[in-house]
Scaffold this active site. Structure first.
Site, PDB file in Angstrom:
ATOM      1  N   ASP A 148      23.599   4.569  18.636  1.00  0.00           N
ATOM      2  CA  ASP A 148      22.127   4.675  18.683  1.00  0.00           C
ATOM      3  C   ASP A 148      21.449   3.367  18.268  1.00  0.00           C
ATOM      4  O   ASP A 148      20.519   2.893  18.925  1.00  0.00           O
ATOM      5  CB  ASP A 148      21.634   5.778  17.741  1.00  0.00           C
ATOM      6  CG  ASP A 148      21.780   7.168  18.335  1.00  0.00           C
ATOM      7  OD1 ASP A 148      21.796   7.296  19.573  1.00  0.00           O
ATOM      8  OD2 ASP A 148      21.879   8.130  17.543  1.00  0.00           O
ATOM      9  N   LYS A 170      25.174  15.255  13.851  1.00  0.00           N
ATOM     10  CA  LYS A 170      25.529  13.833  13.720  1.00  0.00           C
ATOM     11  C   LYS A 170      26.116  13.469  12.348  1.00  0.00           C
ATOM     12  O   LYS A 170      26.923  12.552  12.248  1.00  0.00           O
ATOM     13  CB  LYS A 170      24.302  12.947  13.996  1.00  0.00           C
ATOM     14  CG  LYS A 170      23.919  12.904  15.468  1.00  0.00           C
ATOM     15  CD  LYS A 170      22.785  11.916  15.699  1.00  0.00           C
ATOM     16  CE  LYS A 170      22.402  11.854  17.159  1.00  0.00           C
ATOM     17  NZ  LYS A 170      21.399  10.815  17.441  1.00  0.00           N
TER      18      LYS A 170
HETATM   19  P1  NAP Z   1      14.840  13.463  11.999  1.00  0.00           P
HETATM   20  O1  NAP Z   1      16.062  12.994  11.329  1.00  0.00           O
HETATM   21  O2  NAP Z   1      14.489  14.909  11.958  1.00  0.00           O
HETATM   22  O3  NAP Z   1      13.600  12.607  11.386  1.00  0.00           O
HETATM   23  C1  NAP Z   1      12.281  12.950  11.720  1.00  0.00           C
HETATM   24  C2  NAP Z   1      11.303  11.916  11.151  1.00  0.00           C
HETATM   25  O4  NAP Z   1       9.987  12.276  11.596  1.00  0.00           O
HETATM   26  C3  NAP Z   1      11.247  11.857   9.630  1.00  0.00           C
HETATM   27  O5  NAP Z   1      10.910  10.552   9.220  1.00  0.00           O
HETATM   28  C4  NAP Z   1      10.100  12.840   9.331  1.00  0.00           C
HETATM   29  O6  NAP Z   1       9.448  12.596   8.092  1.00  0.00           O
HETATM   30  C5  NAP Z   1       9.152  12.489  10.449  1.00  0.00           C
HETATM   31  N1  NAP Z   1       8.222  13.595  10.719  1.00  0.00           N
HETATM   32  C6  NAP Z   1       8.486  14.722  11.417  1.00  0.00           C
HETATM   33  N2  NAP Z   1       7.391  15.515  11.439  1.00  0.00           N
HETATM   34  C7  NAP Z   1       6.420  14.866  10.728  1.00  0.00           C
HETATM   35  C8  NAP Z   1       5.075  15.151  10.404  1.00  0.00           C
HETATM   36  N3  NAP Z   1       4.477  16.276  10.814  1.00  0.00           N
HETATM   37  N4  NAP Z   1       4.373  14.251   9.658  1.00  0.00           N
HETATM   38  C9  NAP Z   1       4.956  13.101   9.247  1.00  0.00           C
HETATM   39  N5  NAP Z   1       6.238  12.763   9.528  1.00  0.00           N
HETATM   40  C10 NAP Z   1       6.974  13.641  10.259  1.00  0.00           C
HETATM   41  O7  NAP Z   1      14.856  13.088  13.564  1.00  0.00           O
HETATM   42  P2  NAP Z   1      15.581  11.845  14.257  1.00  0.00           P
HETATM   43  O8  NAP Z   1      16.914  12.253  14.731  1.00  0.00           O
HETATM   44  O9  NAP Z   1      15.454  10.673  13.370  1.00  0.00           O
HETATM   45  O10 NAP Z   1      14.677  11.655  15.565  1.00  0.00           O
HETATM   46  C11 NAP Z   1      13.373  11.155  15.464  1.00  0.00           C
HETATM   47  C12 NAP Z   1      12.784  10.888  16.853  1.00  0.00           C
HETATM   48  O11 NAP Z   1      13.580   9.895  17.515  1.00  0.00           O
HETATM   49  C13 NAP Z   1      12.777  12.112  17.767  1.00  0.00           C
HETATM   50  O12 NAP Z   1      11.567  12.120  18.485  1.00  0.00           O
HETATM   51  C14 NAP Z   1      13.946  11.880  18.694  1.00  0.00           C
HETATM   52  O13 NAP Z   1      13.763  12.480  19.968  1.00  0.00           O
HETATM   53  C15 NAP Z   1      13.910  10.348  18.818  1.00  0.00           C
HETATM   54  N6  NAP Z   1      15.215   9.788  19.193  1.00  0.00           N
HETATM   55  C16 NAP Z   1      15.299   9.112  20.363  1.00  0.00           C
HETATM   56  C17 NAP Z   1      16.502   8.592  20.771  1.00  0.00           C
HETATM   57  C18 NAP Z   1      16.575   7.854  22.079  1.00  0.00           C
HETATM   58  O14 NAP Z   1      17.692   7.660  22.582  1.00  0.00           O
HETATM   59  N7  NAP Z   1      15.473   7.405  22.624  1.00  0.00           N
HETATM   60  C19 NAP Z   1      17.649   8.729  19.956  1.00  0.00           C
HETATM   61  C20 NAP Z   1      17.534   9.415  18.747  1.00  0.00           C
HETATM   62  C21 NAP Z   1      16.293   9.949  18.371  1.00  0.00           C
HETATM   63  P3  NAP Z   1       9.989  13.290   6.721  1.00  0.00           P
HETATM   64  O15 NAP Z   1      11.201  12.483   6.331  1.00  0.00           O
HETATM   65  O16 NAP Z   1       8.872  13.152   5.783  1.00  0.00           O
HETATM   66  O17 NAP Z   1      10.326  14.708   7.068  1.00  0.00           O
END
Ligand code: NAP
Length: 277
Positions: A102, A66
């Site tokens: 998004d 992305k």
């Molecule tokens: P990302 O950029 O990898 O961000 C992940 C986030 O989760 C960060 O804030 C990270 O914290 C936190 N995190 C992960 N593991 C953790 C842990 N063990 N303890 C504390 N914090 C943790 O991912 P993303 O693209 O933003 O996606 C995040 C979620 O949104 C996913 O579940 C994805 O499937 C969902 N999503 C859904 C849609 C939809 O259409 N419904 C669209 C996009 C995303 P740190 O910054 O500290 O690492």
């Protein structure tokens, strides 16, 4: 003319986008196809370039491309630039334009499913990854007055506050402070991946002191109801999962490609069917 579309990701096997978009094309009688393409990061530039040669109308872009896709495009919309990520590319006669649907997709789903005027609510976003950036920018652009972000890595929450500065103030809260002030929020949104399959027992945040009339939302929709949402529901909160965001981000992309109103009910129905399998 037939419209070719698809999604670039790595890995891509789990994507529900093909079933959703192909059903939408069929419903509206539009000739075209939408396929999933597993594109290794090393091959991204070539894959993007091939969209022009192969007369693709466009593609969605998902993890991990992305952000890295942006330099390969001819133009990036102001929303996508503010968010710092692209999830939809439109091919306008060989010019590739990047959009981010998004954030707007999430906003549409929150407004529709909460049934509330969210502008004057106090909103807490948990997490500061890519999805959080899209959600925060869209909420502030819509006019949400009080928005706070908390994240394990606080510097990433500060980055989002900085991005949002031209639109309005975002408060950055360390987890302990956010946790101690749960009662002061009307809407709490989990944008972290905590609670997603396969590790479904985990919670990103304690909801011990949640207000009964709160709205709690989770961007995750696999599982359909995360533990976070189950606990919120047991406390009397209204809950919203990530399915509406997924359908709406896809619908807005579909509308950019086809110029036709997306059949959201049909899209939701087919995705729900695949989730039940
Ligand atoms: P990302 O950029 O990898 O961000 C992940 C986030 O989760 C960060 O804030 C990270 O914290 C936190 N995190 C992960 N593991 C953790 C842990 N063990 N303890 C504390 N914090 C943790 O991912 P993303 O693209 O933003 O996606 C995040 C979620 O949104 C996913 O579940 C994805 O499937 C969902 N999503 C859904 C849609 C939809 O259409 N419904 C669209 C996009 C995303 P740190 O910054 O500290 O690492």
């Amino acid at each position: 003319m037939s419209l070719n579309m698809g999604v670039f990701g790595h890995p891509i096997g789990h994507s529900k986008s093909p079933v959703m978009h192909n059903a939408a094309l069929k419903e509206l009688g539009i000739s075209g196809t939408y396929e999933a393409y597993d594109i290794h990061p090393d091959d991204l530039e070539e894959a993007v370039d091939s969209l022009r040669r192969n007369h693709f109308r466009g593609v969605n872009v998902t993890l991990p491309h992305k952000v890295s896709v942006m330099p390969f495009l001819d133009e990036v919309s102001s929303d996508a630039r503010a968010i710092g990520a692209v999830n939809t590319i439109v091919n306008e006669n060989g010019r590739l334009i990047g959009y981010n649907t998004d954030g707007q997709g999430y906003l549409n789903s929150l407004i529709a499913e909460s049934g509330e005027d969210i502008k004057n609510k106090r909103v807490l976003v948990i997490g500061a990854g890519g999805a959080s950036r899209a959600v925060a920018v869209s909420l502030k652009k819509y006019g949400v007055n009080f928005l706070a972000i908390t994240n394990r890595t606080l510097s990433k929450a500060k980055d989002i506050a900085r991005i949002c500065e031209p639109i309005g103030r975002v408060n950055v809260l360390p987890s302990t402070i956010a946790q101690a002030n749960v009662t002061s929020f009307d809407i709490i949104i989990n944008t972290t991946s905590i609670g997603m399959e396969p590790d479904v027992t985990r919670m990103p945040f304690s909801l011990e002191t949640l207000k009964r009339d709160s709205i709690v939302s989770d961007l995750i929709y696999t599982p359909f109801k995360t533990r976070f949402l189950q606990v919120a529901e047991n406390k009397g909160a209204k809950t919203i999962n990530g399915l509406g965001m997924f359908i709406n981000q896809g619908a807005i992309a579909f509308e950019l490609w086809t110029g036709k109103q997306a059949p959201r009910d049909k899209m939701r129905q087919v995705v729900l069917e695949t989730l039940k399998k």
